[in-house]
Design an enzyme around this catalytic site. Structure first.
Site, short mmCIF file in Angstrom:
data_model
loop_
_atom_site.label_atom_id
_atom_site.label_comp_id
_atom_site.label_asym_id
_atom_site.label_seq_id
_atom_site.Cartn_x
_atom_site.Cartn_y
_atom_site.Cartn_z
N GLY A 24 0.83 -1.20 0.00
CA GLY A 24 0.00 0.00 0.00
C GLY A 24 0.86 1.24 0.00
N GLY A 29 4.13 8.14 2.14
CA GLY A 29 5.07 7.04 2.13
C GLY A 29 4.51 5.74 1.59
N GLN A 30 5.27 4.69 1.81
CA GLN A 30 4.99 3.36 1.29
C GLN A 30 4.93 2.38 2.46
OE1 GLN A 30 4.87 2.42 -2.22
NE2 GLN A 30 4.03 0.57 -1.32
N LYS A 45 6.39 0.71 7.47
CA LYS A 45 5.97 1.99 6.90
C LYS A 45 7.21 2.85 6.68
CE LYS A 45 2.85 5.82 8.17
NZ LYS A 45 1.92 6.26 9.24
N ASP A 138 -8.11 9.67 14.91
CA ASP A 138 -8.39 9.33 13.50
C ASP A 138 -8.97 7.92 13.40
OD1 ASP A 138 -8.57 9.87 10.78
OD2 ASP A 138 -6.60 8.99 10.37
#
Length: 409
Positions: A24, A29-30, A45, A138
Site C-alpha cells: 500500500g 510514504g509506502q 511503513k 483518527d
C-alpha cells in the site's frame, strides 16, 4: 488477491527487516510487508524521500513515541523504528485480516449482535488508550483490522496526549478523516478531549451496522458544513433499532452529551445479553463471522509449477492507503488478506483499497455449500461448518503448498 512486487528503487532491507513486497502507499510514504531475522512478519511503513524534511521527521518521531507508549490486546503492537534513518521507517505488528471498511464494502453490514460486540471491544480498547493519556483522533473503519483473534486498532499517526496544547499542526489546520470527525475537531477546537474518540467510534459503528456514515455530501466543504452545524442530525437509517439510542448519543453535537467509553461498553453488553448471549460468545461469533466470510470468498488455488517465482507472492494487506497504480501488480496465488497501517483522508464511503470493487471470483460450489446470497450471514449453529469440512481442508492444503512454492523461506 494480488500484491505488487518491489520496484527497482525500493529498498530490500530496513533495520534488519527483509522487505518482501509493496502492500500500500499514500502521499507520505509506502508500506511494505517485511520479515524480521527470526521470521516475524511486520508491516513496515517508510516515508518517501521526496517528503522527508525536518517537520516530517518530527511528526514521524512523535508517531513512534506514541506507539511505544500504547499497549493492549486490541492495539497493533510496535516492533521497531528509526526516525533518524535516511529513509525513516516504522515496523508494527502484521495482522492477518481485512480492515472493517473493506469487509463491510464486500459483505455488507454486520448483524446487530456482532456490531454490538465490535462496539464493546473497540470502546474497551479506546478506554485503555485514554488511560495511557492519549487520544487516537483518527479512528475510522480502515483503521480497524479484523484479525483471526478479533479486531485491532491501527494507525496512531495523529494521536496526541490528552489535555495538551502542544501540536505539530499549523494554526487553523484540521487533520483527520472527515467522515468520522467530531464537530469540535472539524471546528479546529484545541485541546481535543476524550469525547472526540467517542464520536468517531459512533461513526465507525454506524458504518458497521448500516453501511454508511453519519453525514455524506458531494464535496468536503459541504460535509464540513453538515458536521459543524449544531442542529444537523446524523443519518441513522438502516441501523438496528436496538443500537439507535446508543449511536444517537455517541454522535451528539455537544461533547458533554456523549457517553463515556465504559458506558458504551455497558450499553453494548446490554444489547448482546438481551439476545440471550454472553459477551464472550458474541466476540467469538464476530471473529468467526469476519474470518469465515473471507475464507468463503477465497477461490480454490489451481495446481502450480514449482518453478521459481518472485518473492512478492503474498496477499494484499488491507490499508487506509491508496491502492497501487494500475499495471503495478503481478499475478499471484490468492491468499488470506492481511492488514497494514496507513492513512488517507476520506469524505464519503471509502473505495476498495485495491481499486477493485468487484467480488473475487468464486469456484463452483460444492454440494451442500450455501448459496452466495447467504454468504456473510451470522451462523446460528455451533460454529462455522466450513472450517471443518473436507472442502476447507483441501483449500487450506492448496494454499499452504502454493505459498511454500512462492516464498523465500
Amino acid at each position: 488477491m494480488n500484491a505488487a512486487p518491489l520496484s527497482p528503487e525500493d529498498p530490500t532491507e530496513l533495520g534488519g527487516f527483509e522487505l518482501l513486497g509493496r502492500v500500500g502507499h499514500g502521499g507520505m510514504g509506502q508500506v511494505y510487508l517485511g520479515e524480521s531475522p527470526g521470521g516475524e512478519p511486520a508491516a513496515v511503513k517508510v516515508i518517501k524521500p521526496s517528503v522527508v524534511d525536518s517537520e516530517t521527521r518530527l511528526r514521524f518521531a512523535q508517531e513512534i513515541e506514541v506507539l511505544k507508549t500504547i499497549w493492549g490486546p486490541r492495539i497493533a503492537a510496535f516492533l521497531d523504528a528509526d526516525a533518524e534513518a535516511e529513509q525513516p521507517w516504522l515496523a508494527t505488528e502484521y495482522i492477518d485480516g481485512p480492515d472493517l471498511r473493506k469487509h463491510i464494502h464486500t459483505h455488507g453490514p454486520l448483524p446487530m449482535v456482532l456490531a454490538a460486540s465490535l462496539g464493546a471491544t473497540l470502546a474497551e480498547a479506546l478506554a485503555g488508550v485514554h488511560k495511557q493519556g492519549l487520544l487516537h483522533r483518527d479512528l475510522k473503519p480502515a483503521n480497524i483490522l479484523l484479525g483471526p483473534n478479533g479486531p485491532k486498532i491501527i494507525d496512531f499517526g495523529l494521536a496526541v496526549f490528552t489535555e495538551s496544547s502542544a501540536s505539530l499542526t499549523a494554526p487553523n489546520t484540521v487533520l483527520g478523516t472527515p467522515a468520522c470527525m467530531a464537530p469540535e475537531q472539524a471546528n479546529g477546537v484545541k485541546p481535543l478531549t476524550a469525547p472526540v474518540d467517542v464520536y468517531a467510534l459512533g461513526a465507525v459503528l454506524l458504518y458497521a451496522a448500516s453501511g454508511h456514515y453519519p453525514f455524506q455530501a458531494d464535496n468536503i466543504h459541504a460535509l464540513f458544513h453538515l458536521i459543524t452545524k449544531a442542529d444537523a442530525q446524523p443519518d441513522l437509517t438502516g441501523t438496528p433499532d436496538e443500537l439507535v439510542p446508543l449511536l444517537a448519543s455517541m454522535l451528539s453535537y455537544d461533547p458533554q452529551e456523549r457517553p463515556a467509553l465504559p458506558e458504551v461498553v455497558k450499553e453494548c453488553r446490554t444489547v448482546i445479553e438481551a439476545q440471550g448471549l454472553k459477551i464472550a460468545q458474541a466476540r467469538r461469533r464476530l471473529t468467526a463471522h469476519t474470518t469465515t466470510t473471507e475464507v468463503r470468498d477465497t477461490p480454490l488455488v489451481p495446481a502450480v509449477s514449482p518453478a521459481p517465482v518472485d518473492a512478492a507472492a503474498f496477499a494484499d494487506l488491507p490499508t487506509a492507503m491508496e491502492p497501487q497504480p494500475p499495471g503495478t501488480t503481478a499475478p499471484t496465488v490468492p491468499l488470506p488478506q492481511d492488514g497494514a497501517p496507513g492513512y488517507t483522508p476520506t469524505v464519503k464511503a471509502e473505495p476498495s483499497v485495491t481499486g477493485r470493487d468487484e467480488q473475487p471470483a468464486h469456484p463452483a460450489p460444492a454440494p451442500g455449500t450455501p448459496p452466495a446470497s447467504q454468504r456473510g450471514r451470522e451462523r446460528t449453529g455451533p460454529g462455522p461448518q466450513l472450517r471443518t469440512s473436507v472442502q476447507a481442508r483441501r483449500v487450506a492444503q492448496q494454499l499452504r503448498e502454493a505459498y511454500a512454492q512462492r516464498a523465500k523461506f
